[in-house]
Design a protein around this motif. Structure first.
Motif, PDB file in Angstrom:
ATOM      1  N   GLN A   1       0.959  -1.233   0.001  1.00 30.24           N
ATOM      2  CA  GLN A   1       0.057  -0.058  -0.006  1.00 30.24           C
ATOM      3  C   GLN A   1       1.033   1.132   0.062  1.00 30.24           C
ATOM      4  N   ALA A   2       0.219   2.228  -0.275  1.00 27.77           N
ATOM      5  CA  ALA A   2       1.116   3.550  -0.648  1.00 27.77           C
ATOM      6  C   ALA A   2       1.561   4.036   0.686  1.00 27.77           C
ATOM      7  N   MET A   3       2.533   4.696   0.841  1.00 28.42           N
ATOM      8  CA  MET A   3       3.243   5.354   2.120  1.00 28.42           C
ATOM      9  C   MET A   3       3.214   6.680   1.783  1.00 28.42           C
ATOM     10  N   ASP A   4       2.105   7.680   1.517  1.00 33.16           N
ATOM     11  CA  ASP A   4       2.024   8.761   0.853  1.00 33.16           C
ATOM     12  C   ASP A   4       2.711   9.917   2.005  1.00 33.16           C
ATOM     13  N   GLY A   5       2.936   9.473   3.313  1.00 32.49           N
ATOM     14  CA  GLY A   5       3.495  10.378   4.493  1.00 32.49           C
ATOM     15  C   GLY A   5       5.002  10.470   4.159  1.00 32.49           C
ATOM     16  N   ILE A   6       5.837   9.981   3.289  1.00 35.91           N
ATOM     17  CA  ILE A   6       7.060   9.743   3.199  1.00 35.91           C
ATOM     18  C   ILE A   6       7.494  11.266   2.375  1.00 35.91           C
ATOM     19  N   ARG A   7       8.454  12.029   2.943  1.00 36.88           N
ATOM     20  CA  ARG A   7       9.037  13.254   2.307  1.00 36.88           C
ATOM     21  C   ARG A   7      10.517  13.114   2.043  1.00 36.88           C
ATOM     22  N   ALA A   8      10.949  13.951   1.028  1.00 38.10           N
ATOM     23  CA  ALA A   8      12.398  13.741   0.815  1.00 38.10           C
ATOM     24  C   ALA A   8      12.927  15.289   1.819  1.00 38.10           C
ATOM     25  N   VAL A   9      14.202  14.996   2.110  1.00 41.86           N
ATOM     26  CA  VAL A   9      14.819  16.265   2.935  1.00 41.86           C
ATOM     27  C   VAL A   9      16.009  16.942   1.720  1.00 41.86           C
TER      28      VAL A   9
ATOM     29  N   ALA B   1      27.377  20.674  -3.309  1.00 42.68           N
ATOM     30  CA  ALA B   1      26.360  20.868  -2.562  1.00 42.68           C
ATOM     31  C   ALA B   1      25.138  21.202  -3.067  1.00 42.68           C
ATOM     32  N   ASP B   2      25.186  21.898  -4.395  1.00 45.53           N
ATOM     33  CA  ASP B   2      24.008  22.242  -5.193  1.00 45.53           C
ATOM     34  C   ASP B   2      23.425  20.878  -5.748  1.00 45.53           C
ATOM     35  N   ASP B   3      23.953  19.625  -5.888  1.00 42.13           N
ATOM     36  CA  ASP B   3      23.485  18.750  -6.133  1.00 42.13           C
ATOM     37  C   ASP B   3      22.367  17.965  -5.153  1.00 42.13           C
ATOM     38  N   LEU B   4      22.368  18.378  -3.961  1.00 41.77           N
ATOM     39  CA  LEU B   4      21.368  18.105  -3.021  1.00 41.77           C
ATOM     40  C   LEU B   4      19.876  18.345  -3.373  1.00 41.77           C
ATOM     41  N   VAL B   5      19.783  19.053  -4.210  1.00 43.95           N
ATOM     42  CA  VAL B   5      18.314  19.080  -4.880  1.00 43.95           C
ATOM     43  C   VAL B   5      18.440  18.886  -6.346  1.00 43.95           C
ATOM     44  N   PRO B   6      18.113  17.412  -6.845  1.00 39.00           N
ATOM     45  CA  PRO B   6      18.507  17.057  -8.380  1.00 39.00           C
ATOM     46  C   PRO B   6      17.475  17.829  -9.020  1.00 39.00           C
ATOM     47  N   ALA B   7      17.599  17.958 -10.434  1.00 40.83           N
ATOM     48  CA  ALA B   7      16.627  18.443 -11.348  1.00 40.83           C
ATOM     49  C   ALA B   7      15.503  17.592 -11.478  1.00 40.83           C
ATOM     50  N   ARG B   8      15.760  16.427 -11.282  1.00 39.26           N
ATOM     51  CA  ARG B   8      14.502  15.578 -11.546  1.00 39.26           C
ATOM     52  C   ARG B   8      14.352  14.825 -10.075  1.00 39.26           C
ATOM     53  N   ILE B   9      13.281  15.295  -9.325  1.00 38.96           N
ATOM     54  CA  ILE B   9      13.053  14.734  -7.739  1.00 38.96           C
ATOM     55  C   ILE B   9      12.008  13.335  -8.142  1.00 38.96           C
ATOM     56  N   SER B  10      12.410  12.371  -7.171  1.00 36.45           N
ATOM     57  CA  SER B  10      11.594  10.959  -7.400  1.00 36.45           C
ATOM     58  C   SER B  10      10.478  10.856  -6.365  1.00 36.45           C
ATOM     59  N   HIS B  11      10.372  11.667  -5.485  1.00 32.51           N
ATOM     60  CA  HIS B  11       9.118  11.730  -4.457  1.00 32.51           C
ATOM     61  C   HIS B  11       9.218  12.998  -3.801  1.00 32.51           C
ATOM     62  N   PRO B  12       8.030  13.619  -3.203  1.00 28.23           N
ATOM     63  CA  PRO B  12       7.918  14.953  -2.907  1.00 28.23           C
ATOM     64  C   PRO B  12       8.994  15.276  -1.769  1.00 28.23           C
TER      65      PRO B  12
ATOM     66  N   GLN C   1       7.115  19.540 -10.529  1.00 27.85           N
ATOM     67  CA  GLN C   1       7.282  18.123 -10.031  1.00 27.85           C
ATOM     68  C   GLN C   1       6.514  17.935  -8.934  1.00 27.85           C
ATOM     69  N   GLN C   2       6.925  18.707  -7.804  1.00 31.16           N
ATOM     70  CA  GLN C   2       6.354  18.490  -6.512  1.00 31.16           C
ATOM     71  C   GLN C   2       4.534  18.461  -6.656  1.00 31.16           C
ATOM     72  N   ALA C   3       4.071  19.255  -7.291  1.00 30.45           N
ATOM     73  CA  ALA C   3       2.627  19.356  -7.459  1.00 30.45           C
ATOM     74  C   ALA C   3       2.324  17.952  -8.017  1.00 30.45           C
ATOM     75  N   ALA C   4       2.854  17.610  -9.135  1.00 26.87           N
ATOM     76  CA  ALA C   4       2.518  16.180  -9.818  1.00 26.87           C
ATOM     77  C   ALA C   4       2.731  14.892  -9.069  1.00 26.87           C
ATOM     78  N   LEU C   5       3.676  15.035  -7.996  1.00 28.27           N
ATOM     79  CA  LEU C   5       3.980  14.012  -7.381  1.00 28.27           C
ATOM     80  C   LEU C   5       2.972  14.003  -6.222  1.00 28.27           C
ATOM     81  N   LEU C   6       2.581  14.954  -5.642  1.00 27.40           N
ATOM     82  CA  LEU C   6       1.483  14.848  -4.505  1.00 27.40           C
ATOM     83  C   LEU C   6       0.071  14.491  -5.185  1.00 27.40           C
ATOM     84  N   LYS C   7      -0.168  14.697  -6.570  1.00 32.50           N
ATOM     85  CA  LYS C   7      -1.376  14.348  -6.776  1.00 32.50           C
ATOM     86  C   LYS C   7      -1.427  12.866  -7.067  1.00 32.50           C
ATOM     87  N   GLN C   8      -0.023  12.157  -7.142  1.00 33.91           N
ATOM     88  CA  GLN C   8      -0.133  10.676  -7.381  1.00 33.91           C
ATOM     89  C   GLN C   8      -0.232  10.156  -5.996  1.00 33.91           C
ATOM     90  N   GLY C   9       0.286  10.672  -4.965  1.00 37.67           N
ATOM     91  CA  GLY C   9       0.197  10.201  -3.781  1.00 37.67           C
ATOM     92  C   GLY C   9      -1.018   9.971  -3.044  1.00 37.67           C
TER      93      GLY C   9
END
Length: 338
Positions: free
Chosen positions: A107-115, A297-308, A330-338
Protein backbone atom coordinates in the motif's frame (compact mmCIF):
# COMPACT_ATOMS: atom_id res chain seq x y z
CA UNK A 1 42.17 39.28 43.57
CA UNK A 2 44.05 41.72 41.37
CA UNK A 3 42.36 43.95 38.81
CA UNK A 4 43.89 41.94 35.96
CA UNK A 5 42.61 38.67 37.38
CA UNK A 6 39.14 40.13 37.93
CA UNK A 7 39.06 41.29 34.30
CA UNK A 8 40.11 37.82 33.12
CA UNK A 9 37.40 36.17 35.22
CA UNK A 10 34.76 38.58 33.89
CA UNK A 11 35.91 37.84 30.33
CA UNK A 12 35.62 34.09 30.90
CA UNK A 13 32.16 34.46 32.43
CA UNK A 14 31.04 36.64 29.51
CA UNK A 15 32.42 34.16 27.01
CA UNK A 16 30.60 31.35 28.76
CA UNK A 17 27.36 33.34 28.74
CA UNK A 18 27.72 34.02 25.02
CA UNK A 19 28.43 30.35 24.34
CA UNK A 20 25.39 29.32 26.36
CA UNK A 21 23.26 31.85 24.53
CA UNK A 22 24.45 30.57 21.16
CA UNK A 23 23.73 26.98 22.19
CA UNK A 24 20.30 28.00 23.44
CA UNK A 25 19.64 29.73 20.13
CA UNK A 26 20.59 26.58 18.23
CA UNK A 27 18.27 24.51 20.42
CA UNK A 28 15.49 27.07 20.03
CA UNK A 29 15.57 26.57 16.27
CA UNK A 30 14.77 22.87 16.68
CA UNK A 31 12.06 21.17 18.70
CA UNK A 32 13.81 17.81 18.93
CA UNK A 33 15.23 15.98 21.92
CA UNK A 34 17.11 13.54 19.67
CA UNK A 35 17.93 13.04 15.98
CA UNK A 36 17.93 9.46 14.68
CA UNK A 37 18.74 8.42 11.11
CA UNK A 38 17.74 4.96 9.92
CA UNK A 39 20.26 3.20 7.67
CA UNK A 40 21.01 -0.17 6.15
CA UNK A 41 23.55 -2.55 7.76
CA UNK A 42 26.42 -1.05 9.78
CA UNK A 43 29.58 -0.38 7.82
CA UNK A 44 27.93 0.11 4.42
CA UNK A 45 27.65 3.46 2.63
CA UNK A 46 24.34 4.63 4.08
CA UNK A 47 25.55 3.89 7.60
CA UNK A 48 28.78 5.81 6.96
CA UNK A 49 26.84 8.81 5.62
CA UNK A 50 24.42 8.82 8.55
CA UNK A 51 27.23 8.54 11.09
CA UNK A 52 29.00 11.56 9.57
CA UNK A 53 25.79 13.60 9.37
CA UNK A 54 24.65 12.86 12.91
CA UNK A 55 28.09 13.88 14.19
CA UNK A 56 27.77 17.24 12.42
CA UNK A 57 24.18 17.80 13.56
CA UNK A 58 25.09 17.07 17.17
CA UNK A 59 28.13 19.36 16.94
CA UNK A 60 26.11 22.23 15.48
CA UNK A 61 22.99 21.95 17.66
CA UNK A 62 24.01 20.10 20.83
CA UNK A 63 21.13 17.66 20.24
CA UNK A 64 22.07 13.96 20.73
CA UNK A 65 22.14 12.37 17.26
CA UNK A 66 22.68 8.75 16.22
CA UNK A 67 22.63 6.47 13.18
CA UNK A 68 20.44 3.38 13.65
CA UNK A 69 21.37 0.42 11.38
CA UNK A 70 18.71 -1.98 10.06
CA UNK A 71 18.87 -5.20 8.08
CA UNK A 72 17.50 -3.44 5.01
CA UNK A 73 16.51 0.08 4.03
CA UNK A 74 12.88 -0.87 3.36
CA UNK A 75 12.41 -1.72 7.05
CA UNK A 76 12.20 1.88 8.24
CA UNK A 77 10.17 3.36 5.36
CA UNK A 78 6.89 2.49 7.17
CA UNK A 79 8.30 4.19 10.30
CA UNK A 80 9.04 7.35 8.32
CA UNK A 81 5.54 7.25 6.88
CA UNK A 82 3.99 6.95 10.35
CA UNK A 83 6.30 9.54 11.93
CA UNK A 84 7.94 7.01 14.27
CA UNK A 85 11.48 7.85 13.17
CA UNK A 86 12.71 11.27 12.07
CA UNK A 87 15.08 10.45 9.21
CA UNK A 88 16.21 7.58 6.98
CA UNK A 89 18.40 7.09 3.90
CA UNK A 90 16.89 5.30 0.89
CA UNK A 91 17.41 5.10 -2.84
CA UNK A 92 15.08 7.30 -4.87
CA UNK A 93 13.67 4.16 -6.51
CA UNK A 94 12.85 2.59 -3.13
CA UNK A 95 11.32 5.78 -1.69
CA UNK A 96 9.28 6.42 -4.85
CA UNK A 97 7.93 2.85 -4.90
CA UNK A 98 6.95 3.08 -1.23
CA UNK A 99 5.33 6.50 -1.72
CA UNK A 100 3.23 5.24 -4.65
CA UNK A 101 2.54 1.78 -3.22
CA UNK A 102 4.31 -0.06 -6.04
CA UNK A 103 5.69 -3.59 -5.66
CA UNK A 104 7.00 -4.80 -3.24
CA UNK A 105 4.98 -2.37 -1.05
CA UNK A 106 1.36 -3.50 -0.60
CA UNK A 107 0.00 0.00 0.00
CA UNK A 108 1.05 3.59 -0.60
CA UNK A 109 3.08 5.34 2.10
CA UNK A 110 2.14 8.87 1.10
CA UNK A 111 3.56 10.35 4.30
CA UNK A 112 7.15 9.94 3.05
CA UNK A 113 8.99 13.15 2.18
CA UNK A 114 12.50 13.96 0.94
CA UNK A 115 14.84 16.31 2.80
CA UNK A 116 17.61 16.26 0.18
CA UNK A 117 19.57 13.95 -2.11
CA UNK A 118 22.42 12.67 0.04
CA UNK A 119 24.42 10.48 -2.38
CA UNK A 120 24.81 9.41 -5.98
CA UNK A 121 25.82 5.81 -6.68
CA UNK A 122 27.30 4.46 -9.90
CA UNK A 123 25.68 1.25 -11.17
CA UNK A 124 26.32 -1.06 -14.11
CA UNK A 125 27.39 -4.57 -15.01
CA UNK A 126 30.94 -5.74 -14.32
CA UNK A 127 32.90 -8.59 -15.92
CA UNK A 128 36.39 -10.04 -15.81
CA UNK A 129 38.69 -7.64 -17.66
CA UNK A 130 40.07 -10.46 -19.85
CA UNK A 131 36.62 -11.74 -20.90
CA UNK A 132 36.28 -9.41 -23.89
CA UNK A 133 32.98 -7.98 -22.60
CA UNK A 134 33.14 -4.21 -23.03
CA UNK A 135 29.50 -3.20 -23.56
CA UNK A 136 26.10 -4.69 -22.74
CA UNK A 137 25.79 -5.84 -26.35
CA UNK A 138 28.73 -8.22 -25.73
CA UNK A 139 26.80 -10.04 -22.97
CA UNK A 140 24.57 -12.08 -25.27
CA UNK A 141 24.67 -15.76 -24.30
CA UNK A 142 26.57 -15.07 -21.06
CA UNK A 143 25.72 -16.06 -17.47
CA UNK A 144 24.56 -12.80 -15.88
CA UNK A 145 23.34 -11.90 -12.38
CA UNK A 146 20.16 -9.94 -13.03
CA UNK A 147 18.26 -10.49 -9.76
CA UNK A 148 18.93 -10.01 -6.04
CA UNK A 149 16.66 -11.97 -3.71
CA UNK A 150 16.76 -9.23 -1.03
CA UNK A 151 16.59 -6.26 -3.46
CA UNK A 152 13.67 -7.07 -5.73
CA UNK A 153 13.34 -3.45 -6.89
CA UNK A 154 16.65 -3.70 -8.72
CA UNK A 155 15.41 -6.53 -10.95
CA UNK A 156 13.67 -3.88 -13.08
CA UNK A 157 16.86 -1.81 -13.08
CA UNK A 158 18.92 -4.73 -14.35
CA UNK A 159 16.39 -5.43 -17.10
CA UNK A 160 16.57 -1.74 -18.09
CA UNK A 161 20.38 -1.99 -18.38
CA UNK A 162 19.95 -4.94 -20.75
CA UNK A 163 17.41 -3.00 -22.79
CA UNK A 164 19.94 -0.22 -23.48
CA UNK A 165 21.50 -2.68 -25.95
CA UNK A 166 18.20 -4.20 -27.10
CA UNK A 167 18.67 -7.35 -24.98
CA UNK A 168 16.21 -9.18 -22.72
CA UNK A 169 16.69 -11.99 -20.21
CA UNK A 170 15.99 -14.43 -23.05
CA UNK A 171 19.25 -13.34 -24.68
CA UNK A 172 21.35 -14.33 -21.65
CA UNK A 173 21.41 -16.95 -18.89
CA UNK A 174 19.90 -15.04 -15.94
CA UNK A 175 21.19 -15.84 -12.46
CA UNK A 176 19.80 -14.76 -9.06
CA UNK A 177 21.96 -14.01 -6.01
CA UNK A 178 21.06 -12.88 -2.48
CA UNK A 179 22.50 -9.35 -2.63
CA UNK A 180 25.12 -7.21 -4.37
CA UNK A 181 28.19 -8.52 -2.45
CA UNK A 182 27.12 -12.12 -3.13
CA UNK A 183 26.62 -11.30 -6.81
CA UNK A 184 30.15 -9.88 -7.03
CA UNK A 185 31.51 -12.95 -5.23
CA UNK A 186 29.82 -15.10 -7.90
CA UNK A 187 31.96 -13.27 -10.48
CA UNK A 188 35.12 -13.75 -8.41
CA UNK A 189 34.48 -17.52 -8.11
CA UNK A 190 33.72 -17.76 -11.85
CA UNK A 191 30.13 -18.94 -11.30
CA UNK A 192 28.93 -16.16 -13.62
CA UNK A 193 30.44 -14.18 -16.48
CA UNK A 194 28.86 -10.83 -15.61
CA UNK A 195 27.07 -9.31 -12.64
CA UNK A 196 25.17 -6.12 -12.02
CA UNK A 197 26.79 -4.15 -9.20
CA UNK A 198 27.13 -0.89 -7.35
CA UNK A 199 30.53 0.23 -8.58
CA UNK A 200 33.64 0.74 -6.46
CA UNK A 201 32.10 -0.55 -3.22
CA UNK A 202 34.36 -2.69 -1.02
CA UNK A 203 33.17 -5.96 -2.60
CA UNK A 204 33.97 -4.63 -6.08
CA UNK A 205 37.43 -3.45 -5.03
CA UNK A 206 38.16 -6.81 -3.43
CA UNK A 207 37.04 -8.64 -6.57
CA UNK A 208 39.17 -6.38 -8.75
CA UNK A 209 42.21 -7.28 -6.62
CA UNK A 210 41.41 -11.01 -6.48
CA UNK A 211 40.64 -11.65 -10.16
CA UNK A 212 43.74 -12.04 -12.39
CA UNK A 213 43.73 -8.99 -14.65
CA UNK A 214 41.03 -7.30 -12.58
CA UNK A 215 37.47 -6.36 -13.52
CA UNK A 216 35.95 -4.24 -16.25
CA UNK A 217 32.91 -2.00 -15.91
CA UNK A 218 30.61 -2.87 -18.79
CA UNK A 219 29.35 0.13 -20.75
CA UNK A 220 25.64 0.55 -21.37
CA UNK A 221 24.17 0.29 -24.85
CA UNK A 222 23.20 3.24 -27.07
CA UNK A 223 19.57 3.58 -25.89
CA UNK A 224 19.41 5.71 -22.71
CA UNK A 225 15.59 5.71 -22.52
CA UNK A 226 15.11 2.53 -20.41
CA UNK A 227 17.37 3.91 -17.66
CA UNK A 228 16.03 7.46 -17.82
CA UNK A 229 12.51 6.06 -17.34
CA UNK A 230 13.44 4.71 -13.89
CA UNK A 231 12.63 6.95 -10.92
CA UNK A 232 15.81 8.43 -9.46
CA UNK A 233 18.09 7.13 -12.25
CA UNK A 234 19.91 8.78 -15.13
CA UNK A 235 22.72 7.88 -17.53
CA UNK A 236 26.20 9.32 -17.03
CA UNK A 237 29.81 8.85 -18.10
CA UNK A 238 32.30 7.39 -15.62
CA UNK A 239 35.85 8.56 -16.20
CA UNK A 240 38.99 6.57 -15.28
CA UNK A 241 40.67 7.83 -12.14
CA UNK A 242 42.00 6.93 -8.68
CA UNK A 243 38.49 6.66 -7.22
CA UNK A 244 37.22 4.25 -9.86
CA UNK A 245 37.71 0.50 -10.30
CA UNK A 246 37.63 -1.40 -13.58
CA UNK A 247 37.21 1.69 -15.77
CA UNK A 248 39.56 1.56 -18.75
CA UNK A 249 38.14 4.53 -20.67
CA UNK A 250 35.12 6.88 -20.34
CA UNK A 251 32.25 4.44 -19.83
CA UNK A 252 28.48 4.93 -19.96
CA UNK A 253 26.79 3.79 -16.74
CA UNK A 254 23.61 4.31 -14.71
CA UNK A 255 23.63 6.74 -11.77
CA UNK A 256 21.00 6.74 -9.04
CA UNK A 257 20.18 9.20 -6.30
CA UNK A 258 19.82 8.28 -2.64
CA UNK A 259 17.82 10.55 -0.37
CA UNK A 260 17.74 11.64 3.23
CA UNK A 261 14.04 11.12 3.91
CA UNK A 262 11.60 12.09 6.62
CA UNK A 263 7.83 12.01 7.15
CA UNK A 264 5.14 14.60 6.56
CA UNK A 265 4.66 14.69 10.37
CA UNK A 266 8.13 16.19 10.97
CA UNK A 267 8.28 19.78 12.19
CA UNK A 268 9.04 22.15 9.29
CA UNK A 269 11.53 24.20 11.32
CA UNK A 270 13.44 21.05 12.30
CA UNK A 271 13.70 19.87 8.69
CA UNK A 272 14.68 23.38 7.57
CA UNK A 273 17.60 23.31 10.03
CA UNK A 274 18.70 19.81 9.02
CA UNK A 275 18.70 20.82 5.34
CA UNK A 276 20.65 23.98 6.19
CA UNK A 277 23.23 22.19 8.36
CA UNK A 278 23.81 19.55 5.67
CA UNK A 279 24.20 22.09 2.86
CA UNK A 280 26.48 24.43 4.81
CA UNK A 281 28.69 21.55 5.98
CA UNK A 282 28.83 19.55 2.76
CA UNK A 283 32.62 19.88 2.54
CA UNK A 284 32.91 18.25 5.97
CA UNK A 285 30.59 15.47 4.84
CA UNK A 286 32.79 14.86 1.80
CA UNK A 287 35.90 14.75 3.96
CA UNK A 288 34.31 12.17 6.26
CA UNK A 289 32.81 10.06 3.44
CA UNK A 290 35.00 10.02 0.28
CA UNK A 291 32.17 8.47 -1.77
CA UNK A 292 30.38 11.84 -1.61
CA UNK A 293 33.18 13.78 -3.28
CA UNK A 294 31.59 13.51 -6.72
CA UNK A 295 28.59 15.57 -5.56
CA UNK A 296 28.48 19.30 -5.02
CA UNK A 297 26.29 20.92 -2.39
CA UNK A 298 24.00 22.12 -5.19
CA UNK A 299 23.41 18.47 -6.18
CA UNK A 300 21.44 18.02 -2.94
CA UNK A 301 18.38 19.15 -4.92
CA UNK A 302 18.33 17.12 -8.17
CA UNK A 303 16.81 18.53 -11.34
CA UNK A 304 14.46 15.52 -11.36
CA UNK A 305 12.98 14.49 -8.01
CA UNK A 306 11.59 11.01 -7.38
CA UNK A 307 9.13 11.75 -4.53
CA UNK A 308 7.82 14.89 -2.78
CA UNK A 309 10.09 17.10 -0.67
CA UNK A 310 9.20 18.19 2.87
CA UNK A 311 7.89 21.76 3.23
CA UNK A 312 10.73 22.67 5.62
CA UNK A 313 13.38 21.57 3.12
CA UNK A 314 11.63 23.39 0.28
CA UNK A 315 11.62 26.59 2.32
CA UNK A 316 15.38 26.42 2.88
CA UNK A 317 16.31 25.47 -0.68
CA UNK A 318 13.99 28.14 -2.06
CA UNK A 319 15.79 30.73 0.10
CA UNK A 320 19.20 29.82 -1.35
CA UNK A 321 17.96 29.60 -4.93
CA UNK A 322 18.12 25.83 -5.53
CA UNK A 323 14.36 25.24 -5.61
CA UNK A 324 12.99 26.32 -8.99
CA UNK A 325 9.58 26.64 -10.67
CA UNK A 326 10.34 23.30 -12.35
CA UNK A 327 10.71 21.72 -8.90
CA UNK A 328 7.33 23.24 -7.93
CA UNK A 329 5.80 21.61 -11.00
CA UNK A 330 7.29 18.21 -10.15
CA UNK A 331 6.25 18.53 -6.49
CA UNK A 332 2.65 19.26 -7.44
CA UNK A 333 2.52 16.32 -9.86
CA UNK A 334 3.96 13.91 -7.27
CA UNK A 335 1.53 15.06 -4.58
CA UNK A 336 -1.39 14.36 -6.94
CA UNK A 337 -0.11 10.81 -7.42
CA UNK A 338 0.18 10.11 -3.70
Amino acid sequence: MTTGVRRAVRSLVAAGAIGAALCATAHAQMTLDRVTIGTGPAGLLYSQIATALTSIIQDKTGIPSTARPHGGTSQYLPQLHRGEILLGINSGLDASSAYLGKEPYPQAMDGIRAVLAIAQANYSFIARANAGIETVGDMKGKRVVTAYRTLALFDDVNRALLETAGLTEEDITPVAETNVPDAIQALTSDRVDVTAAILAITAHREADAAIPGGTRVVGLGPDDAPVDALQGFHVGILEPGPGTVGVKEPTKIAIYDSYLNTGVHANADDIYEIAKITYENWAAMQKAVPALRGMTADDLVPARISHPFHDGAIRYFREIGLWTPEHDKQQAALLKQG
